[in-house]
Scaffold this motif. Structure first.
Motif, PDB file in Angstrom:
ATOM      1  N   SER A   1      45.751  37.315  29.611  1.00 20.36           N
ATOM      2  CA  SER A   1      45.964  36.137  30.440  1.00 20.36           C
ATOM      3  C   SER A   1      46.884  36.392  31.639  1.00 20.36           C
ATOM      4  O   SER A   1      47.175  35.494  32.391  1.00 20.36           O
ATOM      5  CB  SER A   1      46.540  35.003  29.582  1.00 20.36           C
ATOM      6  N   VAL A   2      47.334  37.638  31.776  1.00 23.91           N
ATOM      7  CA  VAL A   2      48.307  37.927  32.826  1.00 23.91           C
ATOM      8  C   VAL A   2      47.700  38.927  33.812  1.00 23.91           C
ATOM      9  O   VAL A   2      47.018  39.871  33.387  1.00 23.91           O
ATOM     10  CB  VAL A   2      49.594  38.513  32.196  1.00 23.91           C
ATOM     11  N   PRO A   3      47.889  38.729  35.097  1.00 23.25           N
ATOM     12  CA  PRO A   3      47.326  39.701  36.047  1.00 23.25           C
ATOM     13  C   PRO A   3      48.009  41.064  36.002  1.00 23.25           C
ATOM     14  O   PRO A   3      47.354  42.097  36.180  1.00 23.25           O
ATOM     15  CB  PRO A   3      47.544  39.029  37.405  1.00 23.25           C
ATOM     16  N   ASP A   4      49.298  41.059  35.706  1.00 20.97           N
ATOM     17  CA  ASP A   4      50.067  42.306  35.784  1.00 20.97           C
ATOM     18  C   ASP A   4      50.011  43.069  34.458  1.00 20.97           C
ATOM     19  O   ASP A   4      50.940  43.039  33.664  1.00 20.97           O
ATOM     20  CB  ASP A   4      51.520  41.987  36.158  1.00 20.97           C
ATOM     21  N   VAL A   5      48.893  43.754  34.208  1.00 24.27           N
ATOM     22  CA  VAL A   5      48.728  44.479  32.948  1.00 24.27           C
ATOM     23  C   VAL A   5      49.742  45.612  32.825  1.00 24.27           C
ATOM     24  O   VAL A   5      50.354  45.821  31.775  1.00 24.27           O
ATOM     25  CB  VAL A   5      47.294  45.035  32.849  1.00 24.27           C
ATOM     26  N   GLU A   6      49.933  46.323  33.920  1.00 21.97           N
ATOM     27  CA  GLU A   6      50.824  47.489  33.888  1.00 21.97           C
ATOM     28  C   GLU A   6      52.248  47.086  33.493  1.00 21.97           C
ATOM     29  O   GLU A   6      52.914  47.798  32.760  1.00 21.97           O
ATOM     30  CB  GLU A   6      50.811  48.169  35.262  1.00 21.97           C
ATOM     31  N   GLY A   7      52.665  45.910  33.999  1.00 23.88           N
ATOM     32  CA  GLY A   7      54.009  45.430  33.677  1.00 23.88           C
ATOM     33  C   GLY A   7      54.185  45.233  32.180  1.00 23.88           C
ATOM     34  O   GLY A   7      55.194  45.651  31.599  1.00 23.88           O
ATOM     35  N   ILE A   8      53.186  44.638  31.551  1.00 26.29           N
ATOM     36  CA  ILE A   8      53.264  44.397  30.102  1.00 26.29           C
ATOM     37  C   ILE A   8      53.252  45.713  29.344  1.00 26.29           C
ATOM     38  O   ILE A   8      54.005  45.906  28.386  1.00 26.29           O
ATOM     39  CB  ILE A   8      52.105  43.480  29.669  1.00 26.29           C
TER      40      ILE A   8
ATOM     41  N   SER B   1      40.087  36.371  22.455  1.00 24.52           N
ATOM     42  CA  SER B   1      40.891  35.730  23.508  1.00 24.52           C
ATOM     43  C   SER B   1      40.410  36.140  24.894  1.00 24.52           C
ATOM     44  O   SER B   1      40.515  35.361  25.837  1.00 24.52           O
ATOM     45  CB  SER B   1      42.370  36.041  23.324  1.00 24.52           C
ATOM     46  N   SER B   2      39.829  37.339  25.024  1.00 26.91           N
ATOM     47  CA  SER B   2      39.328  37.708  26.345  1.00 26.91           C
ATOM     48  C   SER B   2      38.047  36.931  26.676  1.00 26.91           C
ATOM     49  O   SER B   2      37.798  36.617  27.832  1.00 26.91           O
ATOM     50  CB  SER B   2      39.105  39.215  26.464  1.00 26.91           C
ATOM     51  N   VAL B   3      37.270  36.607  25.655  1.00 23.69           N
ATOM     52  CA  VAL B   3      36.117  35.732  25.889  1.00 23.69           C
ATOM     53  C   VAL B   3      36.613  34.391  26.411  1.00 23.69           C
ATOM     54  O   VAL B   3      36.085  33.845  27.374  1.00 23.69           O
ATOM     55  CB  VAL B   3      35.306  35.529  24.588  1.00 23.69           C
ATOM     56  N   GLY B   4      37.661  33.896  25.758  1.00 20.63           N
ATOM     57  CA  GLY B   4      38.239  32.625  26.173  1.00 20.63           C
ATOM     58  C   GLY B   4      38.680  32.639  27.622  1.00 20.63           C
ATOM     59  O   GLY B   4      38.632  31.637  28.308  1.00 20.63           O
ATOM     60  N   ASN B   5      39.098  33.812  28.100  1.00 20.50           N
ATOM     61  CA  ASN B   5      39.569  33.917  29.478  1.00 20.50           C
ATOM     62  C   ASN B   5      38.457  34.272  30.453  1.00 20.50           C
ATOM     63  O   ASN B   5      38.721  34.633  31.582  1.00 20.50           O
ATOM     64  CB  ASN B   5      40.678  34.957  29.565  1.00 20.50           C
ATOM     65  N   GLY B   6      37.226  34.248  29.970  1.00 15.38           N
ATOM     66  CA  GLY B   6      36.102  34.510  30.870  1.00 15.38           C
ATOM     67  C   GLY B   6      35.880  35.972  31.176  1.00 15.38           C
ATOM     68  O   GLY B   6      35.109  36.324  32.051  1.00 15.38           O
ATOM     69  N   ASP B   7      36.571  36.842  30.446  1.00 11.98           N
ATOM     70  CA  ASP B   7      36.371  38.274  30.652  1.00 11.98           C
ATOM     71  C   ASP B   7      35.181  38.717  29.805  1.00 11.98           C
ATOM     72  O   ASP B   7      35.230  38.705  28.591  1.00 11.98           O
ATOM     73  CB  ASP B   7      37.637  39.016  30.218  1.00 11.98           C
ATOM     74  N   ILE B   8      34.057  39.064  30.458  1.00  8.92           N
ATOM     75  CA  ILE B   8      32.896  39.438  29.662  1.00  8.92           C
ATOM     76  C   ILE B   8      32.709  40.955  29.613  1.00  8.92           C
ATOM     77  O   ILE B   8      31.712  41.451  29.131  1.00  8.92           O
ATOM     78  CB  ILE B   8      31.606  38.756  30.172  1.00  8.92           C
ATOM     79  N   ASP B   9      33.678  41.659  30.107  1.00  7.80           N
ATOM     80  CA  ASP B   9      33.581  43.121  30.115  1.00  7.80           C
ATOM     81  C   ASP B   9      34.159  43.694  28.815  1.00  7.80           C
ATOM     82  O   ASP B   9      33.528  44.486  28.122  1.00  7.80           O
ATOM     83  CB  ASP B   9      34.391  43.637  31.304  1.00  7.80           C
ATOM     84  N   THR B  10      35.371  43.229  28.506  1.00  6.99           N
ATOM     85  CA  THR B  10      36.102  43.740  27.351  1.00  6.99           C
ATOM     86  C   THR B  10      35.358  43.578  26.021  1.00  6.99           C
ATOM     87  O   THR B  10      35.318  44.527  25.244  1.00  6.99           O
ATOM     88  CB  THR B  10      37.484  43.049  27.280  1.00  6.99           C
ATOM     89  N   PRO B  11      34.772  42.416  25.714  1.00  5.44           N
ATOM     90  CA  PRO B  11      34.135  42.268  24.397  1.00  5.44           C
ATOM     91  C   PRO B  11      33.120  43.353  24.092  1.00  5.44           C
ATOM     92  O   PRO B  11      33.064  43.852  22.967  1.00  5.44           O
ATOM     93  CB  PRO B  11      33.450  40.904  24.495  1.00  5.44           C
TER      94      PRO B  11
END
Lengths: 279, 227
Positions: free
Chosen positions: A70-77, A193-203
């Motif tokens: 849910s966060v744009p800054d993946v690298e930060g996390i 949760s990535s489906v929930g966020n509209g990310d259809i690549d990760t699943p």
């Protein structure tokens, strides 16, 4: 249980202690045993405590890593997780300290939950960063600790230049295996949760990865420790959920207007084709 | 490293582990056989006629312990010495039985408690972990506790056989053992469970001693011995 025994022995104690020579060889021997057992139990308790801390910190890291969807800054996390995992590794260093010169399997049960949780956290982070499974060597390679020179150092320690010692901690293959089995549960959550966020690549990536892990566990089957077969059941459930999610995405995908669908297909064709046979 | 490679690496490790366990299991089986043989030899002391034969039974048992020593030294070769506790469960039971048998022999011979060093020596193993295959302290204590219940049985049977002084000696011995165990801070583990049974052995022997003294049999035996 304690109470009953307390009652039973308190009255007898006075009787038997009276006619037992306190300095007899038996009593002297048992005093030595008392010390030895106490030392052992103390060490065990310390290890359990460290293991619990490791479990808590690793769980927090996993929660942190779940925020990547849910966060744009993946690298930060990811770098924040790195800091947290470094703290966990320091704690594992404490375990290595305690186990210096001991048989690690004697106390293995004290710290195995913590180590499994650590494997779960570190492999989860590795997956998010590299989309691959961390190997046992990679995990063990990070569990090397430098310690200042001390006397009476034994087996797992090799002398290193500069007055320091290298202290290593080895994750056992079965701990690794059980940690990876737990990882699949986290991956399932990540997928949903990535489906929930509209990310259809990760699943789709996840379902492929999970299937590989599932195949791996099927390959090991019942040669592994007893717990593995229990986790295999949960793993099947996780895999089923992820595959269902991919199925739904695919079906929904066909409802997308034609011009957008083409876009979806060009990027996902290769992953989705083997999928259809299974679902 | 791909997922498949990783899993086949782990699988290789696990099957190697299983092979080791298989080897250990085979040797432990032969050990159990010998332990049963020793037990059969020693069981005859409970027979009325057996009391006179205690020394000869002990020598026979001691001879059988030679077999135990060779079997244990074979067991040592089956796994790396620093991984003792990894496979501990496989021989834990039999080692406790053997400690009990060694302790029982020593008690029958000299009416003393076998020390951990002597027990280890009878079995041909070490006392301290650093030196190799050793006798774990909890296994030693468990073996001693098995002996305690055997002695409470012996006390009853020695009365039946007409030996009235032995129960009193056993009673003193067990009482001392009991106060020894009371010094230990046991956790809620199998050893503790076994220790909880000790008080029943103590009680049983105390009852035997009571029966003897109320009938004057203990005194009678004492004066007889003094004559």
């Amino acid at each position: 249980m304690n109470k009953r025994e307390g009652e039973g022995s308190s009255s007898k104690k006075a009787v038997s202690d009276a006619n037992v020579n306190v300095s007899s060889p038996i009593i002297a021997a048992f005093k030595v045993f008392q010390q030895e057992l106490d030392t052992k139990h103390d060490k065990y308790e310390r290890l359990v405590k460290i293991s619990r801390d490791i479990t808590i910190e690793s769980k927090r890291t996993i929660f942190l890593l779940h925020r990547v969807t849910s966060v744009p800054d993946v690298e930060g996390i990811l770098s924040e997780a790195d800091v947290k995992l470094d703290l966990v590794r320091q704690k594992i260093g404490l375990i290595a300290d305690e186990l210096r010169g001991e048989d690690i399997y004697q106390f293995h049960r004290a710290f195995t939950p913590g180590i499994q949780e650590y494997v779960e956290a570190v492999s989860f982070q590795h997956f998010i960063r590299h989309r691959s499974l961390i190997s046992l060597e990679e995990i063990n390679a990070r569990l090397v600790f430098m310690r200042a020179e001390k006397e009476n150092v034994k087996v797992p320690v090799e002398a290193a230049p500069g007055g320091t010692h290298v202290l290593t901690f080895q994750v056992t293959p079965s701990d690794y295996l059980l940690g990876v089995a737990d990882l699949t549960g986290e991956l399932m959550r990540l997928c949903i949760s990535s489906v929930g966020n509209g990310d259809i690549d990760t699943p789709f990536q996840l379902s492929q990865f999970l299937r590989q892990i599932h195949d791996g566990f099927s390959y090991i089957g019942n040669t592994g420790p007893y717990e593995v077969s229990k986790k295999l059941h949960t793993l099947r459930q996780s895999l089923g959920k992820v595959e269902d999610a991919c199925y739904t995405l695919r079906v929904r995908g066909s409802e997308i207007p034609k011009h957008m669908l083409a876009d979806v297909f060009t990027s996902r064709n290769t992953i989705m084709d083997p999928e259809e046979g299974v679902v | 490293m791909s997922v498949t490679e990783m899993f086949s690496y782990i699988q290789g490790f696990l099957s190697a582990d299983q092979d080791v366990r298989e080897d250990i299991r085979k040797v432990v089986q032969t050990l159990e056989q010998t332990a049963r043989e020793i037990l059969t030899v020693l069981q005859s002391v409970h027979q009325p006629t057996g009391f006179k034969e205690i020394p000869s039974k002990c020598t026979k048992a001691r001879e059988l312990f030679c077999t135990v020593r060779t079997q244990l030294s074979e067991l040592k070769t089956k796994f790396p010495v620093e991984q003792y506790y990894r496979f501990h469960e496989h021989w834990r039971f039999v080692l406790q039985r053997l400690t009990f048998l060694a302790a029982f022999v020593v008690y029958l011979e000299s009416e003393t408690l076998v020390t951990r060093e002597d027990a280890a020596q009878i079995l041909g193993i070490e006392v301290v972990r650093e030196k190799g295959f050793h006798l774990d302290i909890e296994d030693y204590l468990a073996g001693i506790l098995i002996m305690a219940s055997e002695l409470s049985r012996l006390a009853v049977n020695s009365v039946t056989a007409g030996d009235y002084t032995r129960p009193i000696r056993i009673s003193n011995f067990i009482n001392e053992l009991d106060s020894g165990f009371r010094l230990l801070n046991l956790k809620n583990d199998p050893l503790r469970k076994r220790y909880d049974g000790l008080k029943y052995d103590v009680k049983k022997i105390e009852e035997v001693v009571y029966d003897l003294s109320i009938r004057g049999l203990a005194k009678e035996a004492e004066t007889e011995a003094n004559k």
